[in-house]
Design an enzyme around this catalytic site. Structure first.
Site, short mmCIF file in Angstrom:
data_model
loop_
_atom_site.label_atom_id
_atom_site.label_comp_id
_atom_site.label_asym_id
_atom_site.label_seq_id
_atom_site.Cartn_x
_atom_site.Cartn_y
_atom_site.Cartn_z
N LYS A 119 42.72 10.78 49.66
CA LYS A 119 43.96 11.45 50.11
C LYS A 119 44.60 12.29 49.00
O LYS A 119 45.02 13.40 49.22
CB LYS A 119 45.01 10.42 50.53
CG LYS A 119 44.75 9.72 51.84
CD LYS A 119 46.00 8.98 52.33
CE LYS A 119 46.56 7.95 51.37
NZ LYS A 119 45.72 6.77 51.13
N ARG A 146 53.31 5.27 56.91
CA ARG A 146 52.28 4.24 56.89
C ARG A 146 52.44 3.27 58.04
O ARG A 146 51.57 2.43 58.27
CB ARG A 146 52.39 3.43 55.61
CG ARG A 146 51.30 3.80 54.66
CD ARG A 146 51.43 2.94 53.46
NE ARG A 146 51.30 3.85 52.37
CZ ARG A 146 50.45 3.68 51.39
NH1 ARG A 146 49.70 2.63 51.33
NH2 ARG A 146 50.35 4.56 50.45
N ARG A 205 37.61 3.56 40.10
CA ARG A 205 38.65 4.58 39.89
C ARG A 205 39.44 4.37 38.60
O ARG A 205 39.90 3.28 38.30
CB ARG A 205 39.61 4.55 41.08
CG ARG A 205 40.79 5.49 40.92
CD ARG A 205 41.47 5.75 42.21
NE ARG A 205 42.37 4.68 42.61
CZ ARG A 205 43.13 4.73 43.71
NH1 ARG A 205 43.05 5.77 44.51
NH2 ARG A 205 43.93 3.74 44.01
N ARG A 233 44.51 1.85 37.42
CA ARG A 233 45.86 1.71 38.00
C ARG A 233 46.21 0.23 38.10
O ARG A 233 45.35 -0.60 38.39
CB ARG A 233 45.85 2.34 39.40
CG ARG A 233 46.97 3.32 39.62
CD ARG A 233 46.80 4.06 40.91
NE ARG A 233 47.13 3.26 42.08
CZ ARG A 233 47.20 3.75 43.31
NH1 ARG A 233 46.94 5.04 43.53
NH2 ARG A 233 47.51 2.99 44.33
N ARG A 239 46.05 -4.37 49.86
CA ARG A 239 46.34 -3.03 50.40
C ARG A 239 45.41 -2.69 51.55
O ARG A 239 45.82 -2.08 52.54
CB ARG A 239 46.21 -1.99 49.26
CG ARG A 239 47.44 -2.01 48.34
CD ARG A 239 47.11 -1.62 46.90
NE ARG A 239 46.59 -0.29 46.76
CZ ARG A 239 45.63 0.05 45.87
NH1 ARG A 239 45.12 -0.85 45.05
NH2 ARG A 239 45.21 1.29 45.80
#
Ligand code: ADP
Length: 220
Positions: free
Chosen positions: A20, A96, A133, A158, A169
């Site tokens: 995204k 969301r 990531r 992160r 999540r």
């Protein structure tokens, strides 16, 4: 219904790791729009240790959703700014939930959302991406490299890309996605795009969906 004219509102939806962020950035650049990421805004608030930041920090670390009114407040401010500068917005990470989608509709009225682009990526592919990531603190670029491929700064993992927070999540996404996608579908605002492939390949698909929706809007 006024559709946003020259300053459109696009929403990009998709599970964690669907790409995204990259696609929102590119879509925003294409239209000279603001890229509004609720996750980025919340992380900035945590870094600055503002009142909001201190309030949401535990949820962010756990990978739990933040209360609707807090994120809607961020979006209301950004939409007011966009309205005053007559620029479009690309919403990344909002809405969301169906409640947030209803609030967005109210905030935009009498304008409406141009299009919601759903980047469809299966959980296995998304998980592979998330576990690799790293994010650049300087320019927010993400990818697997330890040195940012865009600006050369060091990248980091992160804080919520831990196995536990990723699991949380993904679970939240699985619970909220179906009714949210149905909300957009019912309003004929949903374009589902195959999110597998290189970022450029996905950008081409997003561009085609956006063009098709603009053509349909012109024809209507
Ligand atoms: P991801 O999609 O990978 O979870 P984001 O950067 O979009 O990453 O969001 C990071 C975190 O910020 C979420 O886990 C959640 O705690 C919070 N957040 C972001 N957007 C919302 C939202 N619309 N509603 C509630 N919480 C949100």
């Amino acid at each position: 219904m006024i559709d946003g004219g020259g300053w459109p509102t696009y929403v990009v939806l998709g599970r964690q790791g669907s790409g995204k962020g990259v696609q929102c950035e590119r879509l925003a650049a294409r239209f000279g729009s603001a890229h509004v990421s609720t996750g980025d805004a919340l992380r900035a608030a945590v870094r600055a240790q503002t009142r909001l930041g201190r309030l949401v920090e535990p949820s962010l670390v756990r990978g739990a959703l933040v209360a609707d009114d807090l994120v809607t407040g961020i979006i209301a401010d950004r939409l007011a700014l966009a309205r005053s500068t007559r620029s479009g917005v690309v919403l990344d990470g909002f809405p969301r939930t169906v409640a947030q989608a209803d609030q967005l509709e109210t905030l935009l009225a009498p304008r409406s959302i141009h299009l919601a682009i759903h980047l469809d990526v299966p959980p296995s592919v998304a998980l592979d991406r998330l576990f690799q990531r790293r994010v650049c603190a300087a320019c927010n670029n993400s990818g697997p490299a330890t040195t940012c491929e865009r600006c050369g700064s060091a990248t980091d993992v992160r804080a919520d890309d831990t196995p536990a927070a990723i699991g949380q999540r993904m679970t939240e996404y699985a619970r909220e996605a179906e009714p949210l996608l149905a909300w957009f579908e019912t309003r004929s605002l949903l374009a589902t795009i195959d999110g597998i492939g290189t970022p450029n390949a996905v950008t081409a698909r997003v561009a085609a969906a956006v063009s098709a929706s603009r053509m349909a809007g012109t024809a209507a």
